[in-house]
Design an enzyme around this catalytic site. Sequence first.
Site, PDB file in Angstrom:
ATOM      1  N   TYR A  51       0.826  -1.203   0.000  1.00  0.00           N
ATOM      2  CA  TYR A  51       0.000   0.000   0.000  1.00  0.00           C
ATOM      3  C   TYR A  51       0.866   1.262   0.000  1.00  0.00           C
ATOM      4  CZ  TYR A  51      -3.586  -3.352   1.540  1.00  0.00           C
ATOM      5  OH  TYR A  51      -4.425  -4.431   1.660  1.00  0.00           O
ATOM      6  N   PRO A 198     -16.910  -5.732   2.763  1.00  0.00           N
ATOM      7  CA  PRO A 198     -18.222  -6.131   3.292  1.00  0.00           C
ATOM      8  C   PRO A 198     -19.406  -5.375   2.709  1.00  0.00           C
ATOM      9  CG  PRO A 198     -17.068  -4.745   4.873  1.00  0.00           C
ATOM     10  CD  PRO A 198     -16.086  -5.058   3.778  1.00  0.00           C
ATOM     11  N   LYS A 201     -18.216  -2.440  -2.575  1.00  0.00           N
ATOM     12  CA  LYS A 201     -17.978  -1.171  -3.294  1.00  0.00           C
ATOM     13  C   LYS A 201     -19.096  -0.155  -3.056  1.00  0.00           C
ATOM     14  CE  LYS A 201     -15.197  -3.263  -6.990  1.00  0.00           C
ATOM     15  NZ  LYS A 201     -13.919  -2.758  -6.535  1.00  0.00           N
ATOM     16  N   LEU A 204     -23.856  -1.902  -0.685  1.00  0.00           N
ATOM     17  CA  LEU A 204     -24.605  -2.360   0.488  1.00  0.00           C
ATOM     18  C   LEU A 204     -24.552  -1.321   1.607  1.00  0.00           C
ATOM     19  CD1 LEU A 204     -23.379  -6.059   0.374  1.00  0.00           C
ATOM     20  CD2 LEU A 204     -25.733  -5.282   0.002  1.00  0.00           C
TER      21      LEU A 204
END
Length: 306
Positions: A51, A198, A201, A204
């Site tokens: 990262y 979770p 993207k 939800l």
Amino acid sequence: MRKRKLGTSDLDISEVGLGCMSLGTEKNKALSILDEAIELGINYLDTADLYDRGRNEEIVGDAIQNRRHDIILATKAGNRWDDGSEGWYWDPSKAYIKEAVKKSLTRLKTDYIDLYQLHGGTIEDNIDETIEAFEELKQEGVIRYYGISSIRPNVIKEYVKKSNIVSIMMQFSLFDRRPEEWLPLLEEHQISVVARGPVAKGLLTEKPLDQASESMKQNGYLSYSFEELTNARKAMEEVAPDLSMTEKSLQYLLAQPAVASVITGASKIEQLRENIQAANARRLTEEEIKALQSHTKQDIYKAHRS
């Protein structure tokens, strides 16, 4: 913040972990999010040497000074930067892993890593050599435990059979239920799932789907067309109406006994607080879980099976 045991380890990790990849490179902003996460009960921080070319580990290292023993620190290795270019290549060799961990320790400003994870993997790797590297690092006290971050069935089966991994990080959500195929095997071997992605993207969350990107509208998500996503989301909103979509999404994952923690990203403190609120929401009932499942697909990984 409730905690769960990570596999067969003695690590008790918060049900929501902070995925540090989303923090960015603006140090003061990133540190404010990290400070708030720790203050609100998150003790599990997930980063990787990949990262921001190691900058992410450096920022996390700054954030945990003077409270290192309160933090469960997870990082990853296996992707090697190609000198002289912006790309990287896969290198799970013992020599590279043992070189990479030293650099991660320096950037993180610590002398041990709680959970060291292989950041990918293929069945063509010399898996025995990779396991040997992790086991030697454990014996040296440089890492406490190790795991893998993989979605490939053939890789998962090999590590379950051959290694002492305590966890597998997998993309897992109501819109990506493919990991459910592996939950019984992992429960049997007391290997935890660390769930990433979770909220699929942002599909939800409370964000209206008509604000989705043009690419999402044209291509959908995994095996879902955009129309299927819209219909499924609308149906799920009617299940457990007292809970937000984010709360339902995280609580669905936390209802799986094999799941130890759900990794959420946050580029703003407001997102962080929303995720923590979702983790602290009430549990779903069995009926609600079944209803959510009835509106979504349980696909399987079709590639990399042998």
